[in-house]
Design a protein around this motif. Sequence first.
Motif, PDB file in Angstrom:
ATOM      1  N   ASP A  38     -11.117  25.575  52.945  1.00 18.27           N
ATOM      2  CA  ASP A  38     -11.272  26.085  51.583  1.00 18.27           C
ATOM      3  C   ASP A  38     -10.139  27.077  51.356  1.00 18.27           C
ATOM      4  N   ALA A  39      -9.551  27.075  50.180  1.00 17.50           N
ATOM      5  CA  ALA A  39      -8.453  27.994  49.881  1.00 17.50           C
ATOM      6  C   ALA A  39      -8.719  28.712  48.576  1.00 17.50           C
ATOM      7  N   THR A  40      -8.478  30.019  48.570  1.00 12.72           N
ATOM      8  CA  THR A  40      -8.616  30.811  47.345  1.00 12.72           C
ATOM      9  C   THR A  40      -7.390  31.693  47.165  1.00 12.72           C
ATOM     10  N   ASP A  41      -7.085  32.000  45.920  1.00 17.62           N
ATOM     11  CA  ASP A  41      -6.024  32.949  45.593  1.00 17.62           C
ATOM     12  C   ASP A  41      -6.249  33.413  44.160  1.00 17.62           C
ATOM     13  N   ALA A  42      -5.819  34.630  43.863  1.00 14.11           N
ATOM     14  CA  ALA A  42      -5.974  35.166  42.513  1.00 14.11           C
ATOM     15  C   ALA A  42      -4.845  34.754  41.583  1.00 14.11           C
ATOM     16  N   SER A  43      -3.787  34.132  42.115  1.00 15.81           N
ATOM     17  CA  SER A  43      -2.619  33.795  41.313  1.00 15.81           C
ATOM     18  C   SER A  43      -2.613  32.316  40.934  1.00 15.81           C
ATOM     19  N   PRO A  44      -2.737  31.990  39.640  1.00 14.44           N
ATOM     20  CA  PRO A  44      -2.651  30.581  39.231  1.00 14.44           C
ATOM     21  C   PRO A  44      -1.311  29.954  39.590  1.00 14.44           C
ATOM     22  N   GLU A  45      -0.252  30.743  39.551  1.00 14.91           N
ATOM     23  CA  GLU A  45       1.069  30.209  39.875  1.00 14.91           C
ATOM     24  C   GLU A  45       1.169  29.842  41.352  1.00 14.91           C
TER      25      GLU A  45
END
Length: 199
Positions: free
Chosen positions: A67-74
């Motif tokens: 699973d991968a998460t990040d706050a940056s859409p870019e």
Amino acid sequence: MTADPQTLATYAKRAEEYADVISRAGPDADLLAFMDALPPGDAPVLDWGCGPGNSAAIMVSHEIDVDATDASPEMAAVAAGLGVDVRIEPFDALDPAPRYRGIWANFALLHAPPDVVPDLVALAGRALLPGGVLHLGMKQGSGSARDPIGRYFSYWQPDDLDRMTRAAGLTPFRTRLGEGNGLDGRIEPFVIHLSRKPA
């Protein structure tokens, strides 16, 4: 909220450049150590603050469910180019229900304020299954500051990470110090820290 707007704005402008700076063709020693330390099983690993998705893609290539998460859409868009599906969310959106056999937080939580990081480590501890492993990659030092390109960082010593992980019910078992070149062009010291949730 654990996502700093100015940091996100920097990554929005320079996501591709950042991917070029930090990407690698295969697992480095720290990712190998993390993968080797994972308990057996089919439960997923979380790449928490995955950035451009390079580490997640390498773990998938080693047949690990990620699973991968990040706050940056870019950053998520760059990761999508590697076949990594990213949930766009801040660190504190993590569901505390235990489901991960490992959490890879590599130079990610250092963008959160120092007073918030212990709570995030505790959240990670809850989200790990028994025997699960937490990897922390942090810049070494003390306090917090912005770098020359506007990103916010908090700085940590190995003893700080020992205390935080122990307070979260985890047992530290590996620490490595080093230095590396970042997006801002500076060479800075860092600390890599592994801890495990008791089985």
